[in-house]
Every structure is written in structure tokens, then in C-alpha cells.
Design a protein around this motif. Structure first.
Motif, PDB file in Angstrom:
ATOM      1  N   ALA A  31      35.481  40.519  47.772  1.00 26.24           N
ATOM      2  CA  ALA A  31      34.273  41.282  48.092  1.00 26.24           C
ATOM      3  C   ALA A  31      33.871  41.054  49.541  1.00 26.24           C
ATOM      4  O   ALA A  31      34.171  40.016  50.132  1.00 26.24           O
ATOM      5  CB  ALA A  31      33.143  40.875  47.149  1.00 26.24           C
ATOM      6  N   GLY A  32      33.211  42.055  50.119  1.00 27.79           N
ATOM      7  CA  GLY A  32      32.692  41.908  51.468  1.00 27.79           C
ATOM      8  C   GLY A  32      33.740  41.857  52.543  1.00 27.79           C
ATOM      9  O   GLY A  32      33.507  41.302  53.618  1.00 27.79           O
ATOM     10  N   ASN A  33      34.921  42.421  52.262  1.00 23.63           N
ATOM     11  CA  ASN A  33      36.011  42.344  53.220  1.00 23.63           C
ATOM     12  C   ASN A  33      36.866  43.608  53.123  1.00 23.63           C
ATOM     13  O   ASN A  33      36.524  44.538  52.397  1.00 23.63           O
ATOM     14  CB  ASN A  33      36.848  41.091  52.956  1.00 23.63           C
ATOM     15  CG  ASN A  33      37.165  40.354  54.255  1.00 23.63           C
ATOM     16  OD1 ASN A  33      37.699  40.945  55.188  1.00 23.63           O
ATOM     17  ND2 ASN A  33      36.820  39.081  54.312  1.00 23.63           N
ATOM     18  N   VAL A 187      38.153  49.310  50.770  1.00 21.60           N
ATOM     19  CA  VAL A 187      39.559  49.482  50.398  1.00 21.60           C
ATOM     20  C   VAL A 187      40.114  50.627  51.230  1.00 21.60           C
ATOM     21  O   VAL A 187      39.650  51.762  51.122  1.00 21.60           O
ATOM     22  CB  VAL A 187      39.722  49.773  48.894  1.00 21.60           C
ATOM     23  CG1 VAL A 187      41.185  50.063  48.554  1.00 21.60           C
ATOM     24  CG2 VAL A 187      39.219  48.585  48.070  1.00 21.60           C
ATOM     25  N   LEU A 188      41.089  50.301  52.087  1.00 20.63           N
ATOM     26  CA  LEU A 188      41.684  51.269  53.002  1.00 20.63           C
ATOM     27  C   LEU A 188      43.072  51.640  52.493  1.00 20.63           C
ATOM     28  O   LEU A 188      43.930  50.767  52.311  1.00 20.63           O
ATOM     29  CB  LEU A 188      41.783  50.650  54.405  1.00 20.63           C
ATOM     30  CG  LEU A 188      42.515  51.456  55.477  1.00 20.63           C
ATOM     31  CD1 LEU A 188      41.802  52.775  55.753  1.00 20.63           C
ATOM     32  CD2 LEU A 188      42.627  50.626  56.763  1.00 20.63           C
ATOM     33  N   LEU A 189      43.299  52.924  52.254  1.00 18.63           N
ATOM     34  CA  LEU A 189      44.579  53.396  51.735  1.00 18.63           C
ATOM     35  C   LEU A 189      45.534  53.706  52.888  1.00 18.63           C
ATOM     36  O   LEU A 189      45.105  54.176  53.949  1.00 18.63           O
ATOM     37  CB  LEU A 189      44.389  54.643  50.882  1.00 18.63           C
ATOM     38  CG  LEU A 189      43.947  54.420  49.419  1.00 18.63           C
ATOM     39  CD1 LEU A 189      42.671  53.625  49.326  1.00 18.63           C
ATOM     40  CD2 LEU A 189      43.772  55.764  48.712  1.00 18.63           C
ATOM     41  N   ALA A 190      46.834  53.445  52.661  1.00 16.00           N
ATOM     42  CA  ALA A 190      47.814  53.658  53.729  1.00 16.00           C
ATOM     43  C   ALA A 190      49.192  53.926  53.142  1.00 16.00           C
ATOM     44  O   ALA A 190      49.489  53.557  51.998  1.00 16.00           O
ATOM     45  CB  ALA A 190      47.865  52.445  54.657  1.00 16.00           C
ATOM     46  N   SER A 212      45.894  41.094  59.346  1.00 20.28           N
ATOM     47  CA  SER A 212      44.470  41.224  59.676  1.00 20.28           C
ATOM     48  C   SER A 212      43.569  41.360  58.460  1.00 20.28           C
ATOM     49  O   SER A 212      42.373  41.092  58.550  1.00 20.28           O
ATOM     50  CB  SER A 212      44.261  42.431  60.600  1.00 20.28           C
ATOM     51  OG  SER A 212      45.007  42.287  61.798  1.00 20.28           O
ATOM     52  N   VAL A 213      44.124  41.785  57.335  1.00 19.32           N
ATOM     53  CA  VAL A 213      43.299  41.969  56.134  1.00 19.32           C
ATOM     54  C   VAL A 213      43.354  40.742  55.249  1.00 19.32           C
ATOM     55  O   VAL A 213      44.250  39.912  55.368  1.00 19.32           O
ATOM     56  CB  VAL A 213      43.748  43.221  55.332  1.00 19.32           C
ATOM     57  CG1 VAL A 213      43.534  44.476  56.150  1.00 19.32           C
ATOM     58  CG2 VAL A 213      45.210  43.102  54.905  1.00 19.32           C
ATOM     59  N   ARG A 214      42.392  40.634  54.355  1.00 20.06           N
ATOM     60  CA  ARG A 214      42.350  39.495  53.439  1.00 20.06           C
ATOM     61  C   ARG A 214      43.188  39.731  52.191  1.00 20.06           C
ATOM     62  O   ARG A 214      43.571  38.800  51.497  1.00 20.06           O
ATOM     63  CB  ARG A 214      40.893  39.199  53.028  1.00 20.06           C
ATOM     64  CG  ARG A 214      40.047  38.642  54.159  1.00 20.06           C
ATOM     65  CD  ARG A 214      40.541  37.276  54.602  1.00 20.06           C
ATOM     66  NE  ARG A 214      39.743  36.721  55.680  1.00 20.06           N
ATOM     67  CZ  ARG A 214      39.994  36.867  56.967  1.00 20.06           C
ATOM     68  NH1 ARG A 214      41.035  37.586  57.335  1.00 20.06           N
ATOM     69  NH2 ARG A 214      39.229  36.334  57.883  1.00 20.06           N
ATOM     70  N   SER A 215      43.476  41.004  51.895  1.00 18.67           N
ATOM     71  CA  SER A 215      44.264  41.308  50.704  1.00 18.67           C
ATOM     72  C   SER A 215      45.074  42.568  50.962  1.00 18.67           C
ATOM     73  O   SER A 215      44.617  43.486  51.641  1.00 18.67           O
ATOM     74  CB  SER A 215      43.341  41.513  49.497  1.00 18.67           C
ATOM     75  OG  SER A 215      44.069  41.935  48.355  1.00 18.67           O
ATOM     76  N   ARG A 216      46.295  42.594  50.419  1.00 14.39           N
ATOM     77  CA  ARG A 216      47.148  43.775  50.548  1.00 14.39           C
ATOM     78  C   ARG A 216      47.814  44.050  49.209  1.00 14.39           C
ATOM     79  O   ARG A 216      48.459  43.182  48.632  1.00 14.39           O
ATOM     80  CB  ARG A 216      48.213  43.567  51.626  1.00 14.39           C
ATOM     81  CG  ARG A 216      49.148  44.765  51.789  1.00 14.39           C
ATOM     82  CD  ARG A 216      50.005  44.627  53.038  1.00 14.39           C
ATOM     83  NE  ARG A 216      50.833  43.442  53.015  1.00 14.39           N
ATOM     84  CZ  ARG A 216      52.021  43.366  52.423  1.00 14.39           C
ATOM     85  NH1 ARG A 216      52.504  44.411  51.770  1.00 14.39           N
ATOM     86  NH2 ARG A 216      52.719  42.254  52.449  1.00 14.39           N
ATOM     87  N   VAL A 245      46.928  37.917  49.273  1.00 12.35           N
ATOM     88  CA  VAL A 245      45.517  37.684  48.968  1.00 12.35           C
ATOM     89  C   VAL A 245      45.194  36.285  49.467  1.00 12.35           C
ATOM     90  O   VAL A 245      45.845  35.318  49.091  1.00 12.35           O
ATOM     91  CB  VAL A 245      45.206  37.847  47.458  1.00 12.35           C
ATOM     92  CG1 VAL A 245      46.025  36.912  46.606  1.00 12.35           C
ATOM     93  CG2 VAL A 245      43.720  37.679  47.184  1.00 12.35           C
ATOM     94  N   ASN A 246      44.228  36.187  50.365  1.00 15.14           N
ATOM     95  CA  ASN A 246      43.953  34.904  51.029  1.00 15.14           C
ATOM     96  C   ASN A 246      43.410  33.837  50.096  1.00 15.14           C
ATOM     97  O   ASN A 246      43.634  32.651  50.308  1.00 15.14           O
ATOM     98  CB  ASN A 246      42.964  35.116  52.180  1.00 15.14           C
ATOM     99  CG  ASN A 246      43.651  35.588  53.442  1.00 15.14           C
ATOM    100  OD1 ASN A 246      44.714  36.200  53.380  1.00 15.14           O
ATOM    101  ND2 ASN A 246      43.048  35.330  54.592  1.00 15.14           N
ATOM    102  N   TYR A 247      42.694  34.260  49.072  1.00 20.90           N
ATOM    103  CA  TYR A 247      42.008  33.271  48.237  1.00 20.90           C
ATOM    104  C   TYR A 247      42.512  33.282  46.802  1.00 20.90           C
ATOM    105  O   TYR A 247      41.799  32.906  45.883  1.00 20.90           O
ATOM    106  CB  TYR A 247      40.497  33.533  48.260  1.00 20.90           C
ATOM    107  CG  TYR A 247      39.955  33.708  49.647  1.00 20.90           C
ATOM    108  CD1 TYR A 247      40.118  32.719  50.611  1.00 20.90           C
ATOM    109  CD2 TYR A 247      39.287  34.877  50.002  1.00 20.90           C
ATOM    110  CE1 TYR A 247      39.625  32.890  51.896  1.00 20.90           C
ATOM    111  CE2 TYR A 247      38.790  35.053  51.289  1.00 20.90           C
ATOM    112  CZ  TYR A 247      38.965  34.053  52.231  1.00 20.90           C
ATOM    113  OH  TYR A 247      38.483  34.224  53.494  1.00 20.90           O
ATOM    114  N   GLY A 248      43.721  33.718  46.596  1.00 21.16           N
ATOM    115  CA  GLY A 248      44.258  33.764  45.243  1.00 21.16           C
ATOM    116  C   GLY A 248      45.761  33.682  45.241  1.00 21.16           C
ATOM    117  O   GLY A 248      46.400  33.364  46.248  1.00 21.16           O
TER     118      GLY A 248
END
Length: 366
Positions: A31-33, A187-190, A212-216, A245-248
């Protein structure tokens, strides 16, 4: 002139409660990212993201996973409102919802318009937010912020050089600043690059996007190699994989099936729990090994014998820790779903059977 630094002394944190880490979807979307959701063209990432927005606004589950409840904004530069309307109707029908109940979901379409949120400033060598970016933030602030913001897609919204590391990092930084200021999950789609599709990583050619992102996340089709031919056992099945995922924990997968215009979990109750994820992984590894063995002319059987598939596969170096029992359950599930079959082979006087991938509109051959 740069803004003054905000410096916090670590000792001043002593005695203060440790703030909990918030997640929009546990283990997948912090959340928040900013989270990047990659998907090959036509896989359905826009539909999947719209389902996430509906689940957020309705307080329901998303492909079997619990989601943080709140308001959502779905911004698309690819589809007109009429197309989003059609998809919403299918989603609500499946979920037993009424469109009239979707007051916490807002939609804006930039299809056919200039949708660029940030452009490259050639003189400064940086990315500069466009007036549209400012207008977007004004709208968000004026509507009391959103819990979730979906941006579809990167190719339409980013006006820099995709392979320029600095441009990628700065654009994600701008979106992260928006997420922080507005207390929103973005959530940015690509689309992945050809190399990202071939390798299965789902990335673009520039690693700065992923870094650069916290999750992909990566939504991909399920394919198998049968000799020199790549087949798609079930064209309606997709796998949503957590690539970063940075925290999982990285490596989680959720298998979904396109049904009546909506993605649903592939027959796994409680898809979010570890047992269900292990079952999905066992099926994937079973199919991968079956494809490799078939290509090598090494056939396996569904009957207890020296070639019994669960026994053979669990001893393989590529078993990924799946046990014999796990492979047995996976084999039974794959037979039940009609994705594998028993195929006769050999001389007529000594016919034997082997497990084979089901081929649509193709007779089994020797």
C-alpha cells in the motif's frame, strides 16, 4: 532551489510505536507505493486490474485474495468508457454486484487523447510533469484521495526514453511522490519487452523500471514446449506471478481462468493460502517436466511402475522441492481438468500408454 532536508534522529524514535507495514494485497501489492503489472499483449492485464479496482471499491476478494477496502480510480489510455462499461457489467454479474453499488469506483478514459503524464526535458536531462499530471492530482485531492489508482498503460503515459535509466527512475519517483502525498496505492500496467517475454521475467529492456518499484507482477499465458513446438494447453488460463516484492516472498503464483469475460481462480478454494499456492506450483512443475521428458523421448505413466510419473518427477533435479504426494495430486487434478491424457503408443501387438499433453483437434500419434 532544493527543499530543505527533513532529518530525523534515530534516538528520537525510541519508545514510539513501530508503524505497521500496510499492504493492498498481502504479499503482492504494498500500500502507498507503486506496483508494476506487466502482461503480454492480449493476456488481459487491463481486465485483471479493473477487477482489482472493483474488489477495492466493493470490499470483495480479487481472484480469491483479500483486498484493502476503499475508493478506486481506473485511468485508461487504451479503452473507451463503453469498453470499460462492458467489462464492469461482466465483473459485477460474476460477483453478484449491481453497477449502482459502484459509487466508490471512478473511471476516466484518455483513449485517443494526449495521455502523457511526464516528458523528458532535454536541457535539464530530467523528466518533467505535464499539466495533465497536475490536473490528475488536483482531481484526486478534490475527491478526497483514492485508496487505489490504476494507470493503464506505461506506453501511453510516459513521455521519456523507455531504455533511459534516469528517465525510468524519475518517472516512477514522480508516481511514488503522488502515492505518498495522496496516501494511495498505484498499480501501473506495462508491456514487457520481447526478451522479457522470452526469458519469463516479464521485464522491459531497462532494469531501472523493476529496480524502482516496490513490487512487480507478471501476467502470462501458460505454454509448454513439445519438441520444437510451443503449445498453449488451455488458452483461457493465465498465471499471475510475483516477480519482485520488497517486503514479502518472491515466486508466488496465482493461476486464473478467463470465464464469461472475467478472470476467476482455477478451482482452488482459498487461493491465497500457502497450500493452494503449493498445489498450483506442483501442477506447473509437473507440466514443465512432462514437456521436457516428452521432448527427450522419455515417457512416464499414470500407473504404478518404474515410470510412474510422481515417482520419477520427485527425483528429478528440477522438481523444485515438490514431493511424490504433491505430484500425485497435481497429476490427478490435471487429468480431471482434461489438460493431460493417457496416450497409446508402440506396436499393435504390444501397446503401452504414456501421459501426454492434450492436443486439441489433433489425433494422438506414435
Amino acid at each position: 532551489m532544493a527543499e530543505p532536508l527533513e532529518v530525523v534522529c534515530a534516538a528520537d524514535l525510541a519508545g514510539k510505536p513501530i508503524p505497521p507495514r500496510q499492504e493492498h494485497v498481502e504479499g503482492m501489492i504494498p500500500a502507498g507505493n507503486v506496483t508494476l503489472l506487466y502482461g503480454d499483449g492480449g493476456t488481459g492485464k487491463s481486465l485483471l486490474a479493473l477487477q482489482l479496482a472493483v474488489a477495492t471499491a466493493a470490499g470483495s476478494q480479487w481472484i480469491g485474495l483479500p483486498v484493502a477496502r476503499g475508493s478506486a480510480l481506473f485511468l485508461t489510455a487504451e479503452d473507451e468508457v463503453a469498453e470499460v462499461h462492458r467489462r464492469l457489467a461482466s465483473i459485477c454479474a460474476l460477483e453478484g454486484l449491481e453497477l449502482a453499488e459502484m459509487s466508490d469506483l471512478d473511471i476516466t478514459s484518455l483513449a485517443g487523447k494526449d495521455a502523457v503524464l511526464s516528458v523528458a526535458d532535454s536541457r535539464a536531462g530530467t523528466m518533467k510533469e505535464t499539466p495533465l499530471f497536475a490536473e490528475l492530482e488536483r482531481w484526486i485531492e478534490g475527491h478526497g484521495n483514492y485508496t487505489l489508482i490504476v494507470l493503464d498503460t506505461l506506453a501511453d503515459l510516459f513521455g521519456g526514453e523507455e531504455n533511459a535509466r534516469g528517465h525510468a527512475r524519475q518517472f516512477i519517483g514522480q508516481l511514488r511522490g503522488l502515492a505518498i502525498r495522496r496516501h494511495a496505492t498505484i498499480v501501473l500496467l506495462a508491456h514487457p519487452s520481447l526478451s522479457g517475454m522470452a526469458s519469463g521475467t516479464g521485464t522491459s529492456g531497462n532494469t531501472a523500471w523493476s529496480n524502482s518499484v516496490r513490487s512487480r507482477l507478471y501476467l502470462e499465458r501458460v505454454t509448454m514446449r513439445d519438441g520444437d513446438r510451443v503449445t498453449e494447453p488451455d488458452p483461457d488460463v493465465r498465471v499471475l506471478a510475483t516477480k519482485k516484492v520488497n517486503y514479502g516472498r518472491v515466486g508466488g503464483e496465482v493461476r486464473v481462468r478467463w470465464t464469461e469475460g472475467v478472470f476467476v481462480p482455477c478451482g482452488q478454494p482459498g487461493i491465497g493460502n500457502s497450500a493452494a499456492l503449493e498445489a498450483i506450483r506442483a501442477e506447473r512443475v509437473f507440466l514443465d517436466l512432462l514437456g521436457s521428458y516428452t521432448a527427450q523421448g522419455r515417457y512416464v505413466s499414470s500407473s504404478p511402475s518404474s515410470t510412474f510419473a510422481p515417482s520419477v518427477f520427485c527425483r528429478d533435479a528440477k522438481a523444485e522441492g515438490v514431493t511424490k504426494a504433491g505430484f500425485l495430486t497435481a497429476m490427478n487434478n490435471l487429468f480431471a481438468e482434461g489438460r493431460i491424457v493417457n496416450e497409446a503408443f508402440g506396436r499393435a501387438s504390444k501397446t503401452r500408454h504414456r501421459i501426454a499433453l492434450k492436443r486439441d483437434n489433433e489425433a494422438a500419434s506414435d
